[in-house]
Motif scaffolding. Sequence first.
Motif, PDB file in Angstrom:
ATOM      1  N   VAL A  93       6.040  -6.914   6.710  1.00 42.10           N
ATOM      2  CA  VAL A  93       5.315  -6.711   5.454  1.00 42.10           C
ATOM      3  C   VAL A  93       6.231  -6.050   4.424  1.00 42.10           C
ATOM      4  CG1 VAL A  93       3.351  -5.567   4.343  1.00 42.10           C
ATOM      5  CG2 VAL A  93       3.058  -6.628   6.594  1.00 42.10           C
ATOM      6  N   VAL A  94       7.014  -5.067   4.851  1.00 47.80           N
ATOM      7  CA  VAL A  94       7.978  -4.425   3.947  1.00 47.80           C
ATOM      8  C   VAL A  94       8.940  -5.473   3.393  1.00 47.80           C
ATOM      9  CG1 VAL A  94       9.938  -2.821   3.816  1.00 47.80           C
ATOM     10  CG2 VAL A  94       7.840  -2.120   4.974  1.00 47.80           C
ATOM     11  N   ALA A  95       9.490  -6.310   4.256  1.00 46.04           N
ATOM     12  CA  ALA A  95      10.437  -7.350   3.818  1.00 46.04           C
ATOM     13  C   ALA A  95       9.790  -8.292   2.812  1.00 46.04           C
ATOM     14  CB  ALA A  95      10.966  -8.118   5.028  1.00 46.04           C
ATOM     15  N   TYR A  96       8.550  -8.668   3.061  1.00 45.16           N
ATOM     16  CA  TYR A  96       7.835  -9.540   2.126  1.00 45.16           C
ATOM     17  C   TYR A  96       7.661  -8.849   0.777  1.00 45.16           C
ATOM     18  CZ  TYR A  96       3.854 -11.436  -0.350  1.00 45.16           C
ATOM     19  OH  TYR A  96       3.028 -11.906  -1.332  1.00 45.16           O
ATOM     20  N   CYS A  97       7.199  -7.609   0.808  1.00 46.90           N
ATOM     21  CA  CYS A  97       6.950  -6.883  -0.447  1.00 46.90           C
ATOM     22  C   CYS A  97       8.225  -6.732  -1.262  1.00 46.90           C
ATOM     23  CB  CYS A  97       6.331  -5.523  -0.158  1.00 46.90           C
ATOM     24  SG  CYS A  97       4.632  -5.629   0.446  1.00 46.90           S
ATOM     25  N   VAL A  98       9.324  -6.434  -0.610  1.00 46.51           N
ATOM     26  CA  VAL A  98      10.597  -6.282  -1.312  1.00 46.51           C
ATOM     27  C   VAL A  98      11.029  -7.618  -1.920  1.00 46.51           C
ATOM     28  CG1 VAL A  98      13.062  -5.798  -1.005  1.00 46.51           C
ATOM     29  CG2 VAL A  98      11.366  -4.294   0.022  1.00 46.51           C
ATOM     30  N   ASP A 146      -4.937   9.755  13.349  1.00 43.86           N
ATOM     31  CA  ASP A 146      -5.524   9.794  12.007  1.00 43.86           C
ATOM     32  C   ASP A 146      -4.829   8.873  11.005  1.00 43.86           C
ATOM     33  OD1 ASP A 146      -3.196  11.289  11.878  1.00 43.86           O
ATOM     34  OD2 ASP A 146      -4.083  12.904  10.685  1.00 43.86           O
ATOM     35  N   THR A 147      -3.898   8.056  11.463  1.00 41.02           N
ATOM     36  CA  THR A 147      -3.223   7.093  10.591  1.00 41.02           C
ATOM     37  C   THR A 147      -4.205   5.982  10.226  1.00 41.02           C
ATOM     38  OG1 THR A 147      -1.118   7.524  11.697  1.00 41.02           O
ATOM     39  CG2 THR A 147      -1.262   5.517  10.383  1.00 41.02           C
ATOM     40  N   THR A 148      -4.254   5.636   8.944  1.00 41.22           N
ATOM     41  CA  THR A 148      -5.139   4.559   8.487  1.00 41.22           C
ATOM     42  C   THR A 148      -4.319   3.395   7.940  1.00 41.22           C
ATOM     43  OG1 THR A 148      -5.332   5.335   6.196  1.00 41.22           O
ATOM     44  CG2 THR A 148      -6.891   6.275   7.814  1.00 41.22           C
ATOM     45  N   VAL A 149      -4.942   2.243   7.863  1.00 41.93           N
ATOM     46  CA  VAL A 149      -4.284   1.081   7.280  1.00 41.93           C
ATOM     47  C   VAL A 149      -3.967   1.358   5.812  1.00 41.93           C
ATOM     48  CG1 VAL A 149      -4.555  -1.348   6.652  1.00 41.93           C
ATOM     49  CG2 VAL A 149      -5.305  -0.551   8.893  1.00 41.93           C
ATOM     50  N   THR A 150      -4.871   2.024   5.120  1.00 47.09           N
ATOM     51  CA  THR A 150      -4.620   2.378   3.722  1.00 47.09           C
ATOM     52  C   THR A 150      -3.366   3.235   3.605  1.00 47.09           C
ATOM     53  OG1 THR A 150      -6.971   2.245   3.206  1.00 47.09           O
ATOM     54  CG2 THR A 150      -5.594   3.495   1.674  1.00 47.09           C
ATOM     55  N   ASP A 151      -3.183   4.171   4.532  1.00 42.28           N
ATOM     56  CA  ASP A 151      -1.955   4.980   4.539  1.00 42.28           C
ATOM     57  C   ASP A 151      -0.729   4.086   4.654  1.00 42.28           C
ATOM     58  OD1 ASP A 151      -3.483   7.342   4.579  1.00 42.28           O
ATOM     59  OD2 ASP A 151      -3.341   7.542   6.767  1.00 42.28           O
ATOM     60  N   LEU A 152      -0.776   3.136   5.563  1.00 46.18           N
ATOM     61  CA  LEU A 152       0.371   2.271   5.824  1.00 46.18           C
ATOM     62  C   LEU A 152       0.685   1.374   4.629  1.00 46.18           C
ATOM     63  CD1 LEU A 152      -0.410   1.306   9.526  1.00 46.18           C
ATOM     64  CD2 LEU A 152       1.176   3.059   8.686  1.00 46.18           C
ATOM     65  N   ILE A 153      -0.348   0.797   4.020  1.00 48.94           N
ATOM     66  CA  ILE A 153      -0.137  -0.072   2.852  1.00 48.94           C
ATOM     67  C   ILE A 153       0.406   0.761   1.683  1.00 48.94           C
ATOM     68  CG2 ILE A 153      -1.251  -1.588   1.160  1.00 48.94           C
ATOM     69  CD1 ILE A 153      -0.959  -2.829   4.003  1.00 48.94           C
ATOM     70  N   THR A 154      -0.132   1.961   1.497  1.00 46.25           N
ATOM     71  CA  THR A 154       0.359   2.849   0.444  1.00 46.25           C
ATOM     72  C   THR A 154       1.823   3.200   0.675  1.00 46.25           C
ATOM     73  OG1 THR A 154      -1.860   3.746   0.108  1.00 46.25           O
ATOM     74  CG2 THR A 154      -0.015   5.073  -0.708  1.00 46.25           C
ATOM     75  N   LEU A 155       2.181   3.480   1.911  1.00 47.50           N
ATOM     76  CA  LEU A 155       3.573   3.775   2.253  1.00 47.50           C
ATOM     77  C   LEU A 155       4.477   2.586   1.911  1.00 47.50           C
ATOM     78  CD1 LEU A 155       5.665   5.616   3.719  1.00 47.50           C
ATOM     79  CD2 LEU A 155       5.004   4.440   5.823  1.00 47.50           C
ATOM     80  N   ILE A 156       4.045   1.398   2.261  1.00 47.74           N
ATOM     81  CA  ILE A 156       4.844   0.196   1.984  1.00 47.74           C
ATOM     82  C   ILE A 156       5.008  -0.026   0.481  1.00 47.74           C
ATOM     83  CG2 ILE A 156       4.809  -2.334   2.150  1.00 47.74           C
ATOM     84  CD1 ILE A 156       3.623  -1.900   5.013  1.00 47.74           C
ATOM     85  N   VAL A 157       3.922   0.127  -0.270  1.00 53.36           N
ATOM     86  CA  VAL A 157       4.008  -0.032  -1.723  1.00 53.36           C
ATOM     87  C   VAL A 157       4.953   1.021  -2.302  1.00 53.36           C
ATOM     88  CG1 VAL A 157       2.720   0.139  -3.898  1.00 53.36           C
ATOM     89  CG2 VAL A 157       1.793  -1.200  -2.003  1.00 53.36           C
ATOM     90  N   GLY A 158       4.861   2.258  -1.808  1.00 54.11           N
ATOM     91  CA  GLY A 158       5.755   3.323  -2.289  1.00 54.11           C
ATOM     92  C   GLY A 158       7.211   3.015  -2.003  1.00 54.11           C
ATOM     93  N   ILE A 159       7.498   2.560  -0.805  1.00 56.05           N
ATOM     94  CA  ILE A 159       8.876   2.201  -0.438  1.00 56.05           C
ATOM     95  C   ILE A 159       9.361   1.043  -1.312  1.00 56.05           C
ATOM     96  CG2 ILE A 159      10.280   1.140   1.381  1.00 56.05           C
ATOM     97  CD1 ILE A 159       8.668   2.881   3.387  1.00 56.05           C
ATOM     98  N   THR A 160       8.496   0.076  -1.532  1.00 54.66           N
ATOM     99  CA  THR A 160       8.855  -1.072  -2.370  1.00 54.66           C
ATOM    100  C   THR A 160       9.198  -0.626  -3.778  1.00 54.66           C
ATOM    101  OG1 THR A 160       7.412  -2.510  -1.065  1.00 54.66           O
ATOM    102  CG2 THR A 160       8.051  -3.298  -3.238  1.00 54.66           C
ATOM    103  N   LEU A 161       8.366   0.236  -4.354  1.00 50.08           N
ATOM    104  CA  LEU A 161       8.634   0.737  -5.704  1.00 50.08           C
ATOM    105  C   LEU A 161       9.912   1.565  -5.755  1.00 50.08           C
ATOM    106  CD1 LEU A 161       5.049   1.774  -6.830  1.00 50.08           C
ATOM    107  CD2 LEU A 161       6.418  -0.138  -7.700  1.00 50.08           C
ATOM    108  N   ALA A 162      10.135   2.373  -4.732  1.00 45.26           N
ATOM    109  CA  ALA A 162      11.305   3.259  -4.709  1.00 45.26           C
ATOM    110  C   ALA A 162      12.615   2.499  -4.588  1.00 45.26           C
ATOM    111  CB  ALA A 162      11.178   4.254  -3.557  1.00 45.26           C
TER     112      ALA A 162
END
Length: 188
Positions: A93-98, A146-162
């Motif tokens: 997913v990270v690779a796709y987003c990038v 306590d990890t959520t899917v929303t946490d993971l997607i937010t992390l991926i979007v943040g990494i993509t933006l960064a």
Amino acid sequence: MPERQRSDARRNYARILAVAEEEVAAQGAGASLEAIARTAGVGSATVRRHFPTRHALLEAVSRSRVDALADRARELADEDDSRGALLEWLGEVVAYCVSTRGLAAALAYDCAAAAPGQQDTCSAALEQAAEPLLHRAAREGAVAADTTVTDLITLIVGITLATENHPDPAGAADRLFRMSVVGLSPSV
């Protein structure tokens, strides 16, 4: 696209979508709708008739890749290593987003600003695909409970933006993702 549309409307839709995929790949999520219309050989009104909002066009552009990622999550669901399966899928997913230069972030932000009842089907499909992988890994103690899917997607979007303007965005994103994985580990 409804099957009941006239054949010329179906051709226009397919041509607009093909051009939009190329433009988004080259220019990112901010690709000009006017340039897409011009290149597709249709008017701006035709583009807007098929895709009333930029969000609708971006959803259509990303649909096939998101569907492939959802299929991949189902394939990985039977892997013995639940943590490895989740991380492999998230890495894809990270690779796709990038690779989509702003598409994931645009969809995420558009979804946050969407009117009630407007659904972000791509985000929903990714979340739905991730749920079984995450729940299994959490149930087995392979990731923090306590990890959520929303946490993971937010992390991926943040990494993509960064990493969007990094000389090697894919390498930088992968490195940051791998570093963040330590944070997914259950407390010891």
